[in-house]
Motif scaffolding. Sequence first.
Motif, mmCIF file in Angstrom:
data_model
loop_
_atom_site.group_PDB
_atom_site.id
_atom_site.type_symbol
_atom_site.label_atom_id
_atom_site.label_comp_id
_atom_site.label_asym_id
_atom_site.label_seq_id
_atom_site.Cartn_x
_atom_site.Cartn_y
_atom_site.Cartn_z
ATOM 1 N N CYS A 87 3.637 -1.449 3.664
ATOM 2 C CA CYS A 87 2.951 -0.173 3.493
ATOM 3 C C CYS A 87 3.989 0.938 3.506
ATOM 4 C CB CYS A 87 1.934 0.041 4.613
ATOM 5 S SG CYS A 87 1.056 1.624 4.500
ATOM 6 N N PRO B 155 -2.924 -0.400 6.160
ATOM 7 C CA PRO B 155 -3.748 -1.604 6.089
ATOM 8 C C PRO B 155 -3.472 -2.590 7.224
ATOM 9 C CG PRO B 155 -2.083 -1.651 4.388
ATOM 10 C CD PRO B 155 -2.027 -0.292 5.011
ATOM 11 N N PHE C 272 -1.813 -7.677 2.653
ATOM 12 C CA PHE C 272 -0.718 -6.752 2.375
ATOM 13 C C PHE C 272 0.594 -7.260 2.940
ATOM 14 C CE2 PHE C 272 -4.442 -4.200 1.789
ATOM 15 C CZ PHE C 272 -4.100 -3.369 0.742
ATOM 16 N N ALA D 212 0.857 -1.184 0.000
ATOM 17 C CA ALA D 212 0.000 0.000 0.000
ATOM 18 C C ALA D 212 0.893 1.232 0.000
ATOM 19 C CB ALA D 212 -0.890 0.010 1.232
ATOM 20 N N THR E 187 0.480 5.312 0.592
ATOM 21 C CA THR E 187 -0.455 6.322 1.060
ATOM 22 C C THR E 187 0.263 7.609 1.428
ATOM 23 O OG1 THR E 187 -2.151 6.799 2.724
ATOM 24 C CG2 THR E 187 -0.363 5.364 3.410
#
Length: 86
Positions: free
Chosen positions: A26, A13, A23, A5, A7
């Motif tokens: 991140c 997540p 996942f 992920a 972001t």
Amino acid sequence: VVIGAITNGRGNPFDMPSISPYFDFCISGEDEGVFPKRKPDRGIYEAALRRYRDLVLVETKNGSVGDSALREEEDNDIVLNWVHVG
């Protein structure tokens, strides 16, 4: 398959039990070593690629990923698919 992920904020997540199993990593624009690079800055995507490569190499050495992953990494012949959601 490795799923990550990317972001700009603090949404992670791994903090969401219903989706966390899907996942592997991140990257946040708030992370040390990433900030102030946020989407759409190239730097956040480069950080994600570094995390992916580190993850694949570590898992390959530990036997979690097949030998072909390491060969692909060494040959720089990795197939990457980016999917934007949201």
